[in-house]
Enzyme design. Structure first.
Site, PDB file in Angstrom:
ATOM      1  CE  LYS A   1     -12.411 -33.828  16.757  1.00 54.59           C
ATOM      2  NZ  LYS A   1     -11.565 -32.804  17.380  1.00 54.59           N
TER       3      LYS A   1
ATOM      4  CG  ASP B   1     -10.519 -36.730  36.075  1.00 55.38           C
ATOM      5  OD1 ASP B   1     -10.953 -37.900  36.146  1.00 55.38           O
ATOM      6  OD2 ASP B   1      -9.924 -36.280  35.077  1.00 55.38           O
TER       7      ASP B   1
ATOM      8  CB  SER C   1     -15.017 -31.418  21.503  1.00 61.09           C
ATOM      9  OG  SER C   1     -13.873 -30.631  21.335  1.00 61.09           O
TER      10      SER C   1
END
Length: 724
Positions: free
Chosen positions: A515, A501, A490
């Site tokens: 998740k 990224d 999460s």
């Protein structure tokens, strides 16, 4: 031939059943067949009363069906195909190991299979309740047979033949009839007896243990409630959309924290129902179970014992009842008997003593340490920040307390202290971090970037919300490594994915949980519905759902990915991607990643701790891949000895690396583990080599590209960044 006639045909000798005058919607006969061979000693006072749906449950069913069709993230209609899937999931929930129903029962129910969907649309619950009542009566029959077998004396069982039993029967064919199930249950009893004999338990104690277990399960079967059937049926239904969408009964709704964490005067563990068992999903950071160290995710609870009392078998119990049993006064001890996640079969158990306490916020707080490495005559100081969870003291925040605790505020302070210590780089340890406050993940990313998006959230209408770090302040601009593992989920995945990224640091470890969905709890007229309404996406466009975050450099883990993780769950939402949002790329690691991986692999090839980890993973994998276990005493004893010797060899090899004396026997090892677990002030540095490896990767970064330090300085961001 009608369903009722077919079931009657396969039920020649019904057991005692209250004559409720029940006329079911599908005509299912509520009968329990007699026992072939041994006859159960029936308690004439024990009567199974078939459960029936209520008007409130029917209304809740209609509301649930509407919510699922029109507001869930997944666009899924209620069709005949879905009806068959609900039927299979419901039977899987009620009889996952296929030890109660027979193929004859399944055949008798065949025409119900494609009729559940239309019934669920309109609140016609009787078909699901008929199935539930049938299964409960088959459960009663089987438990009565087991008790009869024990009454005959376990010394009459044969342990010298070539019998073996299948470890996991979830995908096994249904046994043909009651006589075939009798044979299977003889094997199940033999397996349970053999496991306890090999642990040194005397036969009279084994008989008492097994009788108590089956009598407890039998009592629960007779006490079945309408709400039990409704919750099981609704969760088989809601689970078709995704595994995180579920129905909470009024009792569970009142104690919603039961499904989140047992933090208040409990053990600090997230639990869920797993067929007949209560399974550990994860441990609450800073909680008693986490600090004690022996309970692990995917362990299944067999019994619960209060201090000084006999254990109570909880197989087949409702989740809320197990939770009530585990809870208790602070500083009292509760003993859990569990089937370890890595056990070769369900007969292997261990007992764990846990002292109940509250989970304190400060014990979940981020912490730091500094490790020192010497490389080719050069010294490196690496700061390590461990974040157990993404937390925030919301009450203090709302009260206007300027010193309220939160992950981001604590990490900001720790980074400042590490800078003063003169560290060369920072390792963020997010292993076993199951997530937490979303805004904290967003703010934490902001400590390491200038400003920009951190995560995208898409709802069922394809509307996309982008969370941003609006603060241009960069708290730390040096080299960064993020450690993750399968239990990182999460919010942890959002942070690790953003760092990856942005090219802001390297992600090291194993594939994360996956998740990537957001749930909301919606009230019903009867209970609540937890429903998936949104999905997380990285700034690069890929979802964290199902796939998780793939590390730049991988380190194997003991955790079994086939049993733990989003992609191990039935009907999990798939990975997909949306458009990327413009974001800076601070550094391109593609030019050095191959060399970094090669150096990492070279180190691990000669690292004795990693070699031991690989051996342990191979050992655990072999255990998990065992399809059958022998019921021959000599063969089983030999297998048991091999397993014990392997465990002891690995443990002693690890002790030798630490300069500690080896254990003579496995009993000595287990006694030491119990003593370590009881002493909460001791820490086990068994996995510290992973942190040290993160430090070595950091040193590799600095050696391979001296530009890293300057490229990651805030004054260079605009000049060096690539916009995507």
């Amino acid at each position: 031939m009608s369903i009722a006639e077919r079931i009657r045909q396969h039920s020649p000798r019904p057991a005692t059943l209250k004559k409720a005058g029940l006329c079911t919607a599908l005509g299912l006969a509520l009968l329990v067949p007699g026992l072939s061979g041994l006859q159960a000693k029936l308690d004439e006072s024990a009567i199974y009363e078939p459960v029936a749906p209520t008007i409130d449950q029917a209304r809740a069913n209609i509301l649930i069906a509407r919510q699922l069709q029109f507001t869930h993230f997944r666009n899924l209609g209620i069709s005949d195909e879905l009806s068959g899937d609900v039927f299979d999931a419901y039977l899987d929930y009620l009889d996952n190991q296929r030890v109660y129903l027979t193929q004859q029962d399944i055949d008798a129910l065949s025409n119900v299979r494609n009729r559940l969907g239309s019934a669920l649309k309109t609140g016609q619950l009787q078909p699901g309740f008929d199935i539930y009542n049938l299964v409960q009566q088959r459960v009663i029959q089987r438990l009565q047979f087991a008790l009869s077998l024990i009454d005959e004396g376990i010394d009459n069982l044969d342990f010298e033949g070539n019998d073996q039993i299948r470890v996991d029967r979830s995908e096994a064919p249904w046994e043909a009839d009651s006589a075939a199930l009798d044979q299977l249950w003889v094997k199940r009893i033999k397996n349970a007896v053999l496991a306890q004999r090999l642990n040194g338990t005397e036969d009279d104690v084994i008989e008492e243990n097994l009788r108590r277990r089956y009598e407890g399960q039998l009592k629960r079967a007779y006490q079945a409630r309408s709400e039990d059937a409704f919750q099981a049926y609704m969760n088989a239904f809601t689970g078709m959309w995704d595994p995180h969408t579920s129905y909470f009964s009024p009792r569970t709704s009142e104690n919603f924290n039961i499904n989140m964490s047992l933090s208040l005067e409990g053990i600090g563990a997230v639990l869920q129902s797993d067929n007949e068992y209560t399974k550990v999903v994860r441990l609450v950071p800073g909680g008693p179970a986490s600090k004690q160290g022996q309970l692990q995710p995917a362990d299944r609870i067999v019994s619960v014992a209060q201090e000084g009392e006999k254990p109570v078998n909880v197989i087949g119990w409702r989740l809320d009842e197990v939770v009530d049993l585990i809870r208790g006064p602070r500083n009292s001890t509760v003993t859990l008997e569990v089937i370890p996640a890595n056990a070769s079969d369900e007969s292997v158990t261990r007992s764990i003593d846990i002292i109940r306490d509250e989970v304190k916020l400060e014990e979940q707080s981020a912490s730091k340490e500094v490790i020192e490495l010497e490389r080719k005559g050069q010294d490196y100081r690496i700061g390590v920040i461990t974040i157990p969870t993404f937390y925030a003291d919301f009450q203090a925040m709302q009260a206007g307390d300027p010193n309220y605790k939160s992950t981001t505020r604590d990490v900001r302070r720790l980074i400042s202290e590490l800078k003063e210590d003169g560290v060369d780089g920072v390792v963020m340890d997010l292993r076993n971090n199951g997530g937490g406050a979303l805004h904290e993940a967003n703010d934490l990313v902001g400590l390491f970037i200038d400003k920009g998006p951190t995560v995208q959230i898409r709802n069922a209408n394809n509307d996309v919300q982008v969370l941003n770090d609006e603060d241009p302040t960069v708290v730390y601009d040096g080299p960064l490594v993020v450690l993750v593992n399968r239990m990182s989920a999460s919010a942890s995945e959002i942070f690790a994915g953003a760092i990856q990224d942005y090219g802001r640091g390297l992600v090291v470890g194993s594939q994360t949980f996956g998740k990537g969905t957001v749930q909301a709890v919606r009230p019903l007229n009867h209970g609540q519905l937890k429903i998936t309404q949104s999905k997380f996406y990285r700034v690069s466009g890929g979802s964290t759902q199902h796939k998780g975050v793939i590390p730049d450099i991988e380190i194997p883990s003991r955790i079994d990915k086939t049993r733990i993780g989003e992609d191990a769950l039935d009907h999990a939402l798939p990975w997909d991607q949306i458009e990327a949002v413009p974001h800076n790329r601070y550094f391109d690691f593609s030019g050095i990643i191959d060399e970094l991986r090669e150096r990492h692999e070279d180190r691990f090839a000669t690292n004795p701790e990693f070699s031991l980890l690989q051996k342990e993973i191979e050992f655990l994998t072999q255990q998990r891949q065992m399809d059958y276990v022998s019921l021959n005493h000599a063969e089983r004893k030999d297998q048991h000895s091999q397993i014990e010797n392997t465990r002891l060899t690995i443990a002693n090899a690890r002790r030798e690396l630490r300069g500690e004396e080896p254990f003579d026997t496995l009993e000595d090892l287990e006694q030491w583990q119990d003593e370590q677990a009881a002493d909460l002030d001791t820490t086990d540095d068994e996995l510290d080599f992973v942190i040290r490896e993160g430090g070595h990767i950091m040193a590799d970064l600095l050696e391979l590209d001296q530009r890293t330090a300057s490229i990651l300085s805030p004054t260079q961001f605009a000049a060096k960044a690539e916009t995507r």
